[in-house]
Structure formats: C-alpha cells, structure tokens
Design a protein around this motif. Structure first.
Motif, short mmCIF file in Angstrom:
data_model
loop_
_atom_site.label_atom_id
_atom_site.label_comp_id
_atom_site.label_asym_id
_atom_site.label_seq_id
_atom_site.Cartn_x
_atom_site.Cartn_y
_atom_site.Cartn_z
N THR A 119 0.74 -1.23 0.01
CA THR A 119 0.04 0.17 -0.07
C THR A 119 0.99 1.32 0.05
O THR A 119 0.60 2.13 -0.69
N GLU B 97 -7.10 1.19 -0.83
CA GLU B 97 -7.39 0.05 -0.11
C GLU B 97 -8.62 0.24 0.70
O GLU B 97 -8.87 1.48 1.08
N ASP C 72 -5.53 -1.48 -5.26
CA ASP C 72 -4.99 -1.94 -4.00
C ASP C 72 -5.74 -2.92 -3.39
O ASP C 72 -7.21 -2.33 -2.78
N GLU C 73 -5.67 -4.32 -3.37
CA GLU C 73 -6.62 -5.33 -2.92
C GLU C 73 -8.36 -5.07 -3.20
O GLU C 73 -8.93 -4.83 -2.34
MG LIG Z 1 -2.16 -2.67 1.93
#
Ligand SMILES: [Mg+2]
Ligand SMILES: Nc1ncnc2c1ncn2[C@@H]1O[C@H](COP(=O)(O)OP(=O)(O)OP(=O)(O)O)[C@@H](O)[C@H]1O
Lengths: 294, 236
Positions: free
Chosen positions: B42, B84, B160-161
């Motif tokens: 991140t 995220e 991000d994810e």
């Molecule tokens: Mg992360």
C-alpha cells in the motif's frame, strides 16, 4: 412592528449572513473555524473606516469591503492547508484574538473608543433605518442564501464536499485540496465582511469587543444548532439563538457558557443539527427542504 | 516505459516500510505486486499517487520525474487509484461519488457517456445511484471505488486489494473487468492483491516484496510456478 422587534430581527438577519459564510467554510468544506467574528470585524472596520475617513458611501465601499475581507480570509485561510483539524481550531481562535487586539490597541482603528459617526446607508434617497434597514439586510441575506444554494449545485461544492469527506481520496481524483479550501475561506469570509459592513452602518458605532471570541463561538453554535452544510440551517440556528437570549434576559451573563454547553450537547446528540441528516425536524419538514440537502 | 520506480524508500517515523524498491511497467501491461501483510504494498501505491512522501528514490511517469508533484496533479496527468478499503465518500451519493471522480472532465457529455458505460459494467451502481456512499455494502463500495477511478479514463490504474470483502463470484467479475480493460482498452494496471492466483492469472509480470525490497520478479506464469511463491503465498 415595534422598534424592539425590528431591532432584534435586523440583528438576526445580519448575523445570519455571517453564519451563512461560516457554513461555506465549516459545513461545505469541512474546515473548522472558531475565529469567524474576526472577519465580521474586518468587514465592519473596513466599512467604518472607508465611510468615516475616505468618505465613501456604503455602496461605494461595499465591493472594497467584500474584497478586503475575502483577501484577508485567503491569507488567514492558508494555515488550513498545512495544519490538522484540531490545530486549525486553535489557529483560528488565535486569529480572532490577534484581530481583536489590533482593533483595540492600534490608534488607526480608533483604539479602545472604537469608531463612531458611521453614516446610515442611503438608498433611493432614503436613509435606511428601522424596517427599511431590516428589508435591506434581508435582501442581502437572500442573496447569500441563493449563492449558497447555487454553490451546492456546482462542481466547486462537489469538490469541497469530497475534501470534507476524505481529503486524500479527493486529491487522488485530481481535486486540489488547497484550491478549494481557500475558495471556501474566501467566499465564507467575504460573506462575513458583508455582514460586518451592514453591522457597522446599522449600529453607527463599533468597537473591538463586538468581534471578540465569544461572538465566534456564538456563530458556530448557531450553525451547529441549525445544521452544518444545510441551506436553511444557518438561518434557523441564528433565529433561535437570536431570540432565546431576549426571552431569558437574566441569563445574558452566562451566554458564552450556554452557547458552549449547547454546542457540546448538539455535537453529542444531534451532530447534524436541527436540520441535518436524520434529524426529527428534517423528517417532518422533508418536503419543504429540498435543496442543500447535505 | 509508462512507469518506472527507482530505489524507493518510504518510512513512517522510525519504521522503515520500504527500502530500495525498484520496478517498472510498460504501456499496456498489467503488473502484480505480491507480498505479505505489512510488506509495504500500500505504501508503494500511495507514494506513486503522491499521498505519502518518499524519503528517497524516484517515480518516473511517461519519462517525467513526478516525485515533486502533489497527488491531485498526478491524478490530472492520468494516474488513478482504487484505494485499499475503497474510501468512497460516505455522505455523497453514488452518483456524486462518480462525479467527483470525473472532476477533471469538464464536458458534460463525456461525463454522461462514461457514467452510462460504468453503470453497464456495474449495474448495481445504477440501481443505487441516489443512495449515500456509506449505506452501500462493502462489495458495492469496492465497485464504486473502481468506477470512480475509471470514470476519468486514466492511463495508469493503481489497484489496492480490490478483491477484499467481495464474494468469489464478484471477485471473478471484477478481475474479468480489469482483464478486459487491460486487454481491450490497453489500460495499464498495477495490481496489489492478496489473491495471488487470480491476480497472476491476469498479469503479464509480477514482483514479490519481502522485507521492504523486491525479492523475486518475473513473468506471471513463472512466478506462479516459483517454489518460494508457491510455498509462502499459495500455501503449498
Ligand atoms: Mg495494503
Ligand atoms: N501511517 C503509517 N504510520 C506508521 N506506520 C505505517 C503507516 N502506514 C503503514 N505503516 C507501516 O508500514 C508498513 C507497510 O505498510 P503497508 O500498508 O504499506 O503494507 P501492505 O503491504 O499494504 O500490507 P497489507 O497487505 O496488510 O495491506 C507496515 O509495517 C505498517 O505498519
């Protein structure tokens, strides 16, 4: 309308204009300000000086007053870019104390005596006082509210809201936090300047104490009570807090204490204000309150 | 080369989160970054976007050093991020969230066209268009975050994810959308994922982060076969 009622109503409309401006800064852009009275004062002093020293009429001076307040608002809004929220609160309190001290101790600003002999506003050959002045200031309030309403529909307000909600997420979408925070400070302090100018020409006499920190707390209480970020909140909050002290004259010495208490209670139990999201009043009045929903 | 990151160092106070990461991404590539929790994935994306400041190193986008730019300036030149945990604006409606993403697009017609297209990709957003962001379910918020990042037609998308909290079927759909964007529209994507199998399956190349540096790199297929990757991230 009795003179007494007219006076109170006029004060309420003037304050509501200042609170409208505070709403742009606090409600729309999410920047806390505990020094709004400083800009109210800057407008009032600018108007008073332009009228008494430069001999400008209210109307000639007004554009200047608005520009001066907005420009100083821009400068003093600069800290909002760097500092975190809790720090901004302290910074704005500091600004209020400094501005008040300047008014009080610098001879140019009339010192402790303040500035008197501010002429009345003349419109169509009529010297504005009483109900005529009330109508005039109500007109200005209407303009400010229309501007607020128009703002809620613009790209700029969307950018402000996004920054209020999540500054770094907003910046990853290409929205410049610096630009829109300053934008909000300029609009908000310019409105405070307008209110200050009306105040100066209404009272015809001003002094530093009229723009002290408790006045800022009062403005913020009105806004929080009515509902931050709503269109009608500033007006409703100002009306309630403008009338209550009249009804409870004996409590006047405790005003700052009561305002603070009210602020804390509102933030604890009804953070959206009387007109905020999910409030009781909003559910009842929903059909009347379309526009400026946020 | 669209993006090049050189010798990136990021620290938070005394914590060294990233020390000396370097990688690149060609135009039209989909590159994965893999790493354990806390490996600094991140942080890397945020420093490319300009949200966290870097101690040392450079980020070069389209041949231009952008380390000195503020994050909104990076967004303006075509970098967008799906952060995220989505970070949608809680008190703005779904539609307003999208509009905020379209901030740079001044022409109304473009905004409408893009919105329609995104509504067709994520139909649930159309149904919920006037609902407030915070009232969406976690998965719906993820979809909104993707749509909000895509509305402005970015050249580089940092993800991000995105699969976090999505049900398996939606994970497949979202990955399919990313794959199509990459294959059919040539969108370059830098993907950070816990879901290593799925992300490598659509990637061209990948990097494995360990203790703040790039430990392993290679073609996606190679990485998926790498014994170390298999052991640590695939659990067999
Ligand atoms: Mg992360
Ligand atoms: N704001 C911060 N302040 C202090 N430390 C931080 C901050 N953000 C990240 N870190 C630390 O930096 C390291 C890397 O964090 P980062 O969020 O980049 O990891 P990650 O690879 O994304 O992890 P995950 O897979 O759990 O999302 C972690 O050790 C984390 O504790």
């Amino acid at each position: 309308m009795s003179a007494y009622v007219t006076t109170i109503a006029t004060m309420i409309t003037i304050q509501a204009i200042a609170v409208c401006g505070l709403n742009v800064i606090v409600g729309y852009a999410g920047q806390i300000s505990l020094g709004h009275a400083a800009f109210f004062g800057i407008g009032a002093y600018a108007a008073a000086l332009l009228a008494t020293k430069a001999g400008l009429s209210f109307w000639m001076g007004l554009p200047l007053v608005i520009c001066i307040s907005g420009l100083i608002g821009l400068l003093l809004g600069l800290p909002s870019i760097r500092v975190r929220e809790d720090f901004l609160a302290i910074t704005t309190i500091g600004i209020n104390f400094i501005v008040e001290a300047l008014f009080r101790y610098v001879p140019f600003f009339g010192g402790a005596l303040g500035i008197g002999g501010i002429p009345r506003i003349v419109l169509f050959g009529i010297r504005m006082k009483g109900e005529a002045f009330l109508l005039l200031s109500a007109g200005f309030l209407a303009i400010c509210m229309m501007l607020s309403w128009w703002l809620t529909r613009s790209w700029a307000s969307l950018a402000c809201y996004a920054i209020r909600e999540d500054e770094s997420a907003a910046s990853t979408l290409g929205i410049s936090p610096v630009r829109f925070k300053l934008f909000a400070f300029v609009i908000g302090t310019a409105m405070a300047g307008l209110a200050g100018s009306l105040y100066a020409h209404y009272m015809q006499f001003i002094s530093a104490g009229d723009f002290s920190f408790p006045v800022s707390v009062g403005f913020l209480s009105m806004l929080v009570l009515g509902g931050m970020g709503t269109l009608w909140g500033p007006l409703i909050g100002t009306i309630i807090l403008g009338i209550l002290p009249e009804a409870f004259r004996s409590l006047v010495d405790y005003r700052i204490f009561l305002y603070t208490l009210l602020l804390l209670l509102m933030i604890r139990f009804q953070p959206g204000g009387l007109l905020g999201e999910g409030s009781a009043a909003r559910r009842v009045l929903a059909p009347l309150l379309r526009g400026g929903r946020r | 080369m669209l993006l090049e990151v050189r010798d990136l160092h990021i620290s938070y106070g005394d914590i060294q989160a990233v020390c000396g990461v370097g990688f690149h991404l060609e135009e039209g590539e989909l590159v994965s970054i893999i790493g354990a929790n806390g490996a600094g994935k991140t942080s890397i994306l945020q420093s490319i976007m300009g949200i966290v400041s870097t101690k040392k190193g450079s980020v070069i986008f389209k041949g231009r050093e952008i380390s000195g730019l503020a994050s909104h300036e990076r967004a303006r030149i075509g970098i967008r991020m799906v952060p995220e945990r989505s970070r949608v604006f809680p008190r703005l409606t779904v539609y307003e969230n999208l509009l905020a993403g379209a901030y740079g697009l001044r022409k109304k017609i473009d905004v409408e066209k893009r919105t329609e297209w995104l509504y067709s990709v994520f139909p649930v957003l159309k149904e919920r268009s006037s609902q407030l962001g915070h009232t969406l379910s976690g998965g719906e918020q993820q979809q909104l975050a993707i749509a909000r990042a895509l509305i402005s037609e970015p050249e580089l998308l940092l993800v991000d994810e995105v699969s976090m909290g999505l049900m398996p079927k939606l994970v497949d759909e979202v990955f399919e959308v990313l794959r199509q964007l990459n294959k059919e529209q040539g969108l370059s994507i830098l993907l950070v994922e816990q879901n290593v199998v799925a992300s490598l399956a659509i990637s061209t190349r990948g990097y494995v982060l360990e203790t703040g540096t790039c430990a392993i790199q290679g073609d996606a297929a190679e990485l998926a076969d790498n014994p170390r990757v298999k052991e640590v991230y695939l659990g067999h």
